[in-house]
Motif scaffolding. Structure first.
Motif, short mmCIF file in Angstrom:
data_model
loop_
_atom_site.label_atom_id
_atom_site.label_comp_id
_atom_site.label_asym_id
_atom_site.label_seq_id
_atom_site.Cartn_x
_atom_site.Cartn_y
_atom_site.Cartn_z
N UNK A 1 26.95 104.90 84.74
CA UNK A 1 27.81 104.31 83.71
C UNK A 1 27.53 102.82 83.58
N UNK A 2 27.27 102.15 84.70
CA UNK A 2 26.96 100.72 84.65
C UNK A 2 25.71 100.46 83.81
N UNK A 3 24.69 101.31 83.96
CA UNK A 3 23.47 101.17 83.16
C UNK A 3 23.79 101.37 81.67
N UNK B 1 26.67 100.85 80.17
CA UNK B 1 27.42 99.68 79.70
C UNK B 1 26.47 98.53 79.39
N UNK B 2 25.51 98.28 80.30
CA UNK B 2 24.56 97.20 80.06
C UNK B 2 23.76 97.44 78.78
N UNK B 3 23.30 98.68 78.59
CA UNK B 3 22.53 99.00 77.38
C UNK B 3 23.37 98.82 76.12
N UNK B 4 24.67 99.12 76.22
CA UNK B 4 25.54 98.98 75.06
C UNK B 4 25.75 97.53 74.66
N UNK B 5 25.47 96.60 75.55
CA UNK B 5 25.68 95.18 75.26
C UNK B 5 24.42 94.46 74.80
N UNK B 6 23.28 95.15 74.79
CA UNK B 6 22.04 94.50 74.41
C UNK B 6 22.09 93.96 72.98
N UNK C 1 29.42 95.45 84.49
CA UNK C 1 28.45 96.51 84.78
C UNK C 1 27.80 96.29 86.14
N UNK C 2 27.47 95.05 86.46
CA UNK C 2 26.85 94.76 87.75
C UNK C 2 27.80 95.10 88.90
#
Length: 571
Positions: free
Chosen positions: A142-144, A146-151, A365-366
């Motif tokens: 899920x963290x990955x 979330x990070x992709x969704x913020x790019x 996310x981190x």
């Protein structure tokens, strides 16, 4: 048993327990400070999570207010704080993309009903059986996501209709990389750096809020060319909408049932995980089935107001505890402070830059990735646990969250059965933690009679794996008097997995907080090897290992005799 009788039997919010015990002005002062502290953290976070989910920021605040208030008021934990969380981002985004926002509202309402039924059926007890590698792989995946969704907002890309799936999302973003905005990336990185720096230099400072406020000021003062809440969403309303029942029809409810089950599953799992974390920090015990019912009511209410799904938030709950919260009133006040912001200062939200919110969610996310635990499990856990971890992680990122949990559980069960196949001397149904007075021989009973004052002994029989590890959770609560030394006999435990070691570590931490020295005796080679690989090592004065029970008894006598154990009354 009628529905009313079942509700009365299984639904007893911790708020009622608190009021029955007596609520004092000192409690209100402590809860007010904690509630304000959490509200400061939740204010930018609620808006950021809503934007990342494909909704407008006002729905995030609305969810934190309505659902956050009810989760605290009706839940089974004293200090749980609820609201929108990162785990829901990919789920909400996909539902909105497929069924529209009204479909999300219906699915959330259905999920609330499912959670209430699950609580009444005491499903909360069953949710404790998720193995730790599965949970770690799931949250890291899920963290990955979330990070992709913020790019998009991190890079300031100008693109509409970003897909919900991971690989198609990356493809679309790559195709629009020519719209890259360096100011957006610089602002987001500055916010990340500021949050991380404040956590190291001034841990008590509200890093999220400070970063968002400074970023908003920079954009307004220097006219930086980045998107803001005002430019994309037109600001945040200064009032709450009236509750309304969404338009329901049978065909649409059936179509949305899988989405509702996913929301209910995630809300149940994350709320109970958060409650377990809170128990570990406070030494108290939550009521899992009451928590599910409270979560169900809160999600139903959020849907009626047009809000998002909600659950217990681990980071905000931990902040609540560190800020001195004593009762559920702290979580209720956190919602009240957010409501005051909406009513009195909603116009200020228009100036918040979206890259700043993206930077905030990068930090979320981190933290959510559990990267240390992920690497530790991958390096040191048994091969079956490693397979569950990687498979759950990969399926969460590239396929689907629900599929990841289902496949992870099946693989974990097969891995366990494979381990058990080599233990022919272990018979089924012996995974019990029982008082040593029921030991196998007269020798055990005689040894127990020789216990010095302030020493208690319990024994584990059978493999301590993910299906039985939770039996250690309330072991200390079974004691009539709190001992100075607690001996846990493990000579009849042939196997321990990562979840078992996690439970032993949690027991050791609870003993440490209560001033109890834990002595583990008779660990066999496999449990000892796994425990050492996963970091469960001897700590003088807190945790000791003994070769057998006589050695543990000698150690207990020396500890109590030499005064190395603190008197409980003085702790």
């Amino acid at each position: 048993m009628s529905l009313r009788e079942r509700i009365a039997r299984h639904f007893h919010p911790k708020l009622l327990t608190v009021f029955a015990e007596g609520y004092r002005w000192s409690d209100l002062r402590a809860d007010s400070v904690a509630g304000l502290t959490v509200a400061i953290v939740a204010l930018p976070l609620a808006m950021a999570l809503a934007v990342a989910s494909g909704a407008d920021p006002a729905t995030g605040l609305l969810t934190a207010i309505v659902a956050g208030f009810l989760i605290s008021a009706l839940g089974g934990s004293r200090v749980q704080v609820g609201g929108p969380t990162g785990a829901f981002i990919p789920v909400i985004y996909a539902i909105i993309a497929t069924h529209g926002y009204d479909g999300l509202v219906i699915a959330t309402l259905m999920a609330g009903l499912i959670l209430v039924v699950a609580g009444l059926l005491k499903v909360g007890t069953l949710m404790k059986y998720l193995p730790q590698p599965l949970v770690t792989g799931f949250t890291a995946g899920i963290a990955v996501i979330i990070f992709a969704s913020q790019l998009k907002d991190l890079l300031g890309l100008q693109v509409d209709g970003v897909p919900a799936e991971f690989l198609p999302k990356l493809g679309v973003l790559w195709a629009h990389l020519d719209s890259f905005n360096g100011w957006a990336l610089a602002l987001a990185l500055a916010c990340v750096g500021l949050i991380v720096g404040l956590r190291k230099l001034a841990p008590s400072a509200p890093g999220f809020l400070v970063a968002v406020v400074l970023a908003s000021g920079a954009v307004a003062l220097f006219g930086l060319p980045v998107d803001t809440i005002g430019s994309r969403f037109g600001g945040v309303p200064s009032s709450l909408p009236l509750p309304a029942l969404p338009s329901l029809d049978l065909a649409r409810c059936i179509a949305l049932l899988p989405a509702a089950l996913t929301i209910a599953f995630l809300a149940g799992i994350e709320s109970l995980l958060s409650a377990v974390v809170a128990d570990g920090m406070t030494g108290r015990r939550h009521r899992s089935n009451t928590e599910l019912i409270g979560q169900g009511i809160a999600n139903g209410a959020s849907a009626l107001f047009g809000g998002l799904p909600a659950t217990g938030a681990i980071a905000r709950t931990a902040t609540n505890i560190r800020a001195g919260a004593r009762t559920p009133v702290a979580g209720m006040l956190h919602a009240a402070f957010l409501l005051a912001f909406v009513l009195l200062a909603a116009d200020l939200a228009s100036y918040v830059p979206l890259p700043a919110l993206a930077g905030l969610l990068v930090v979320v996310a981190w933290n959510m990735s559990e990267h240390g635990h992920f690497r530790h499990t991958l390096r040191s856990a048994p091969r079956g646990d490693k397979l569950v971890l990687l498979l759950t992680f990969g399926l969460t990122v590239f396929v689907d969250l629900t599929v990841a949990i289902e496949v992870g559980m099946v693989v974990a069960a097969f891995a366990f059965m494979h381990r058990m196949a080599g233990l022919v001397e272990v018979t089924a149904g012996v995974q019990l933690i029982e008082d040593d007075s029921d030991g196998e021989s007269a020798t055990d009973a005689t040894q127990r009679e020789q216990l010095p004052p302030g020493v208690e002994v319990y024994q584990i029989r059978g493999p301590l794996f993910f299906g039985a590890a939770n039996r250690l959770d309330n072991l200390l609560d079974q004691l009539f008097t709190r001992p100075n030394v607690f001996i846990l006999r493990m000579r009849l435990v042939p196997l321990v997995d990562a979840s078992g070691v996690h439970s032993l570590t949690t027991l050791a931490e609870r003993c440490k907080r209560q001033g109890i020295v834990l002595v583990i005796s008779g660990m066999q080679p496999q449990p000892m090897a796994v425990a050492r690989r996963l970091g469960l090592v001897e700590r003088p004065g807190e945790l000791h290992f003994a070769a057998d029970f006589p050695a543990a008894l000698r150690l207990a006598r020396s500890l109590t005799g030499e005064g190395l154990v603190r008197d409980i009354a003085g702790v």
